[in-house]
Design a protein around this motif. Structure first.
Motif, PDB file in Angstrom:
ATOM      1  N   GLN A  43      12.535 -33.274   9.316  1.00  0.00           N
ATOM      2  CA  GLN A  43      14.121 -32.748   9.284  1.00  0.00           C
ATOM      3  C   GLN A  43      13.959 -31.796   8.009  1.00  0.00           C
ATOM      4  O   GLN A  43      14.812 -30.852   8.156  1.00  0.00           O
ATOM      5  N   TYR A 359      11.580 -30.915  16.738  1.00  0.00           N
ATOM      6  CA  TYR A 359      11.956 -30.317  15.422  1.00  0.00           C
ATOM      7  C   TYR A 359      10.825 -28.955  15.396  1.00  0.00           C
ATOM      8  O   TYR A 359      11.015 -28.063  14.561  1.00  0.00           O
TER       9      TYR A 359
ATOM     10  N   ALA B 225      25.452 -28.219  16.286  1.00  0.00           N
ATOM     11  CA  ALA B 225      24.210 -28.126  17.082  1.00  0.00           C
ATOM     12  C   ALA B 225      24.243 -28.053  18.406  1.00  0.00           C
ATOM     13  O   ALA B 225      23.688 -27.107  18.810  1.00  0.00           O
ATOM     14  N   GLU B 243      20.741 -24.248   6.157  1.00  0.00           N
ATOM     15  CA  GLU B 243      21.109 -25.907   6.077  1.00  0.00           C
ATOM     16  C   GLU B 243      22.031 -25.619   4.786  1.00  0.00           C
ATOM     17  O   GLU B 243      22.904 -26.395   4.893  1.00  0.00           O
ATOM     18  N   ASP B 262      22.911 -37.488  12.245  1.00  0.00           N
ATOM     19  CA  ASP B 262      22.896 -35.947  11.679  1.00  0.00           C
ATOM     20  C   ASP B 262      24.175 -35.533  11.784  1.00  0.00           C
ATOM     21  O   ASP B 262      24.969 -35.339  13.029  1.00  0.00           O
ATOM     22  N   TYR B 265      25.454 -32.971  14.579  1.00  0.00           N
ATOM     23  CA  TYR B 265      25.773 -33.449  15.914  1.00  0.00           C
ATOM     24  C   TYR B 265      27.184 -34.189  16.140  1.00  0.00           C
ATOM     25  O   TYR B 265      27.375 -34.663  17.303  1.00  0.00           O
ATOM     26  N   LEU B 313      16.640 -24.091  12.321  1.00  0.00           N
ATOM     27  CA  LEU B 313      17.626 -24.311  11.119  1.00  0.00           C
ATOM     28  C   LEU B 313      16.477 -24.216   9.897  1.00  0.00           C
ATOM     29  O   LEU B 313      15.317 -24.519   9.894  1.00  0.00           O
ATOM     30  N   LEU B 323      16.611 -27.159  15.878  1.00  0.00           N
ATOM     31  CA  LEU B 323      17.915 -27.529  15.717  1.00  0.00           C
ATOM     32  C   LEU B 323      18.013 -28.079  17.407  1.00  0.00           C
ATOM     33  O   LEU B 323      18.656 -27.089  18.136  1.00  0.00           O
TER      34      LEU B 323
END
Ligand code: SF4
Lengths: 362, 335
Positions: A43, A359, B225, B243, B262, B265, B313, B323
């Motif tokens: 992330q 990801y 997203a 971000e 997250d 979302y 992202l 994403l």
């Protein structure tokens, strides 16, 4: 600026990253054994900026992923019992069983399933439905086991007799031992799980350094935590030394949480258990002990753990052991995707296959 | 004990009529609805029209910042507005569980009336059904909206172009977290309120002053997203977002990290995404900043033709990751 912002601060992170770049000369293979680390690494985009020589492996750190096929089959069988209400954490809802059926399907077919956020909520469900048997699916590591133990203590004190736990808890240190004993796995450093360590502390990991000469660092989940831990392991490797260090002192005491361990001891006993893809690891699970036998769903519902053939083609086991990367599995992104997961590593939000799928920028 | 909704109220007989005149007309009444004909007689509509429908089944019914009633109005008003349209008329249908407290129903209807007034739309036709206990969870509301398209051409998810910039009108995830933190069984407090609000006035200003807006969308269920993924696929472009440019409240970040969710979302009910050519961005931001609902607007990314259909992202550290769209709903994690 709060503490967490500091630990995400790009400048500080870049400094550590530059040190890592300067000090890595040969390949360095590290493994994290916590799903939250896996997700944090992806992330934050860390994976895309670490030098190529730093090889990152995701170990058996996601409780859903290591739940054995037989255990999944057992709780799906339980879902078919008419007098049972299943209370579970949401993560388990989509894990496919032997015939691809999952708890969501079972629910659509009429099984009574409640997604709860804590074991205490499951106990509440039992209290609200005295005519039914409520079973909590006890899946997780040392992190979740203490609250479940505490819940069982309350259930016992209050004489609640329609509450059960299916205890498939697993312990992290024995799994680490199984990994390092496998000659094919060449991990040169372990990023140790922050959450599990809050309970067990430093001691249970010491064998990694002492017996196997592998550096290991308990780490938090912010990018700076992880980068620092990588640098610490790398330096030890370069100096030919190995230590187990706690680099997450803001959350983890070196001695862990003795109270939590005590509650666990009161309720559970250590048993041999199955790990998906790895098989039986001696003394690596928690079953209910004699005093809590009557809460044991295995016994109350007479469940046997059926023999289940592993899923053809799925390399979950090798992924969990860091022998292959998820994208090296022949089913990855083909037969296996989050929409139709073949193995649990693709289902769980903390699974490594799901992380690669979700990801990774190609 | 207060009065409760009985099955009789949905019978079509006298009890139904009483409910309509004493409750619905009291709060929602207007010239068109008051006629109580089988259908609404609509005037003042010409040119291209936008129409949208949505059903609201939110749990809990009341949450900080709104309730199912105001949400049912704002949600549909916003959906109609996103086509660059002026929403004008709404229908609304209630499916009510027998036994719901009258007081609860009254509060919901009253806030629908208020929300309609604020949005400048009229509720012109409706329906009420009462179903036996257990057949629905307390109350479901469906609203359909119709409005006149003002923008020419109308903004659409298909029109994002490489070189465009992506703007959001404010902080992301407030509604989703407000709902979650009040859902039964989740033990954490938060001061976050839902952002539920009508965006049509802001949209009207935007499309009147900037004819070249390519995309307008409200990132409701699935959040920023998911909505950007839809746009990236519809327009076959890449959306690259940064971000550290995305406005998210600290409380929302905290709540999300606690639950393993997250914020990108999580649903929003009072925010919009606007995609337009870069040279129009400043003007759009200026218009937004002059509106109380879009004080925290920000440019969060850009459109390119690099990886068509994908949302990428760029993290605060300068790393990149996909994403992706979620498979199913976000579920809080085990540990
Ligand atoms: S990609 Fe799917 S099949 Fe392959 S290892 Fe991962 S979960 Fe198993």
């Amino acid at each position: 600026m709060n503490l967490h912002d500091g630990l995400k601060d790009p400048k500080l992170c870049r400094n550590v990253l530059r040190q890592i770049e300067a000090e890595v000369d040969e390949q360095f293979r590290f493994m994290e054994v916590c799903g939250t680390h896996t997700v944090a690494i992806f992330q934050s985009g860390l994976r895309s900026i670490l030098p190529d020589k730093i090889i990152h492996l995701s170990g058996p750190g996601c409780p859903v992923c290591v739940t054995h096929e037989r255990e999944v089959a057992a709780y799906l069988e339980l879902a078919e019992k008419e007098d049972a209400i299943i209370a579970t954490f949401g993560d388990l809802m989509r894990v496919p069983g032997p015939d691809k059926k999952n708890l969501k399907d079972a629910q659509a077919e009429g099984a009574r399933i409640k997604v709860v956020y804590s074991a205490f909520d499951a106990l509440k469900v039992a209290m609200e439905n005295p005519q039914d048997k409520v079973v909590f699916l006890g899946i997780g590591f040392e992190t979740t086991a203490p609250t479940i133990a505490a819940t069982l203590k309350v259930a016992k004190e209050q004489g609640i007799n329609n509450f059960y736990v299916l205890s498939f808890h697993k312990l992290v240190p024995p799994a680490l031992k199984a990994l390092v004993q496998d000659k094919e796995i060449k991990v040169e450093g372990f990023l140790l799980p922050g959450h599990v360590s809050t309970i067990i502390g430093l001691e249970p990991y010491k064998f990694l350094a002492q017996e196997y000469n592998i550096p290991a660092v308990i780490s938090g989940f912010e990018p700076l935590d992880i980068l620092q831990a990588i640098l610490m392991m790398l330096r030890q490797k370069n100096n030919h030394e190995a230590k187990v260090t706690n680099n997450y002192k803001r959350a983890v005491a070196d001695i862990g949480n003795p109270k939590a361990r005590q509650v666990m001891d009161e309720v559970f006993e250590v048993v041999d258990t199955f790990w998906r893809g790895i098989g039986v690891i001696p003394q690596s699970g928690l079953g209910l002990n004699r005093d809590y036998e009557r809460f044991d769903a295995l016994k109350a519902f007479n469940l046997t753990l059926p023999d289940v053939a592993p899923i053809a083609g799925c390399r979950c086991g090798d992924v969990l052991k860091g022998k292959v990367r998820p994208d090296e599995c022949p089913l990855f992104k083909k037969a296996c995707s989050p929409a139709s997961p073949v193995g649990p590593c693709m289902v769980s939000t903390e699974g490594s296959c799901a992380a690669y799928f979700k990801y990774m920028v190609e | 004990m207060g009065k409760k909704v009985l099955l009789d109220y949905g019978s079509g007989g006298k009890a139904s009529q009483r409910l309509i005149s004493e409750l619905f007309l009291k709060y929602l009444g207007n010239e068109r609805l008051n006629r109580l004909d089988d259908a609404a007689f609509l005037t003042n509509l010409d040119g291209p029209l936008a129409m949208s429908t949505d059903s609201y089944t939110v749990d809990p019914l009341f949450f900080p910042g709104g309730n199912i009633g105001s949400l049912a109005v704002h949600g549909t008003v916003n959906d109609v507005a996103m086509l660059g349209a002026r929403p004008m008329f709404l229908s609304c249908a209630f499916i009510i569980e027998e036994g719901l407290e009258m007081e609860v129903l009254e509060e919901i209807v009253a806030s629908m009336g208020e929300a309609a007034k604020k949005s400048g739309v009229e509720i012109v036709t409706g329906d009420t059904k009462v179903v036996p206990k257990g057949a629905v969870d307390k109350i479901f509301i469906n609203t359909t909206g119709i409005g006149q398209i003002v923008a020419n051409p109308a903004p659409s998810g298909h029109r994002a172009k490489p070189g465009d910039v992506i703007i959001v009108s404010g902080s992301m995830g407030d509604h989703g977290l407000a709902i979650l933190s009040h859902r039964q069984g989740i033990a954490f407090d938060s001061n976050v309120e839902s952002d539920s609000a009508p965006l049509n006035h802001l949209v009207l200003k935007l499309v009147q002053e900037i004819p070249d807006i390519h995309v307008l969308r409200d990132p409701t269920r699935g959040g920023l997203a998911t909505t950007l993924n839809e746009i990236a696929q519809q327009s076959q472009v890449e959306c690259l977002i940064f971000e550290d440019k995305i406005p998210i409240r600290e409380e929302v970040k905290g709540g999300c990290s606690f639950l393993g969710l997250d914020p990108l979302y999580l649903a929003n009910e009072g925010k919009l995404i606007c995609i337009l050519p870069e040279n129009q961005a400043e003007k759009a931001l200026e218009i937004m900043r002059s509106d109380p609902l879009a004080q925290e607007c920000a440019i969060i990314g850009q459109v390119s033709d690099e990886r068509p259909g994908k949302v990428v992202l760029e993290t605060g550290l300068g790393g990149h990751r996909l994403l992706d769209m979620l498979e199913g709903e976000q579920l809080p994690r085990i540990c």
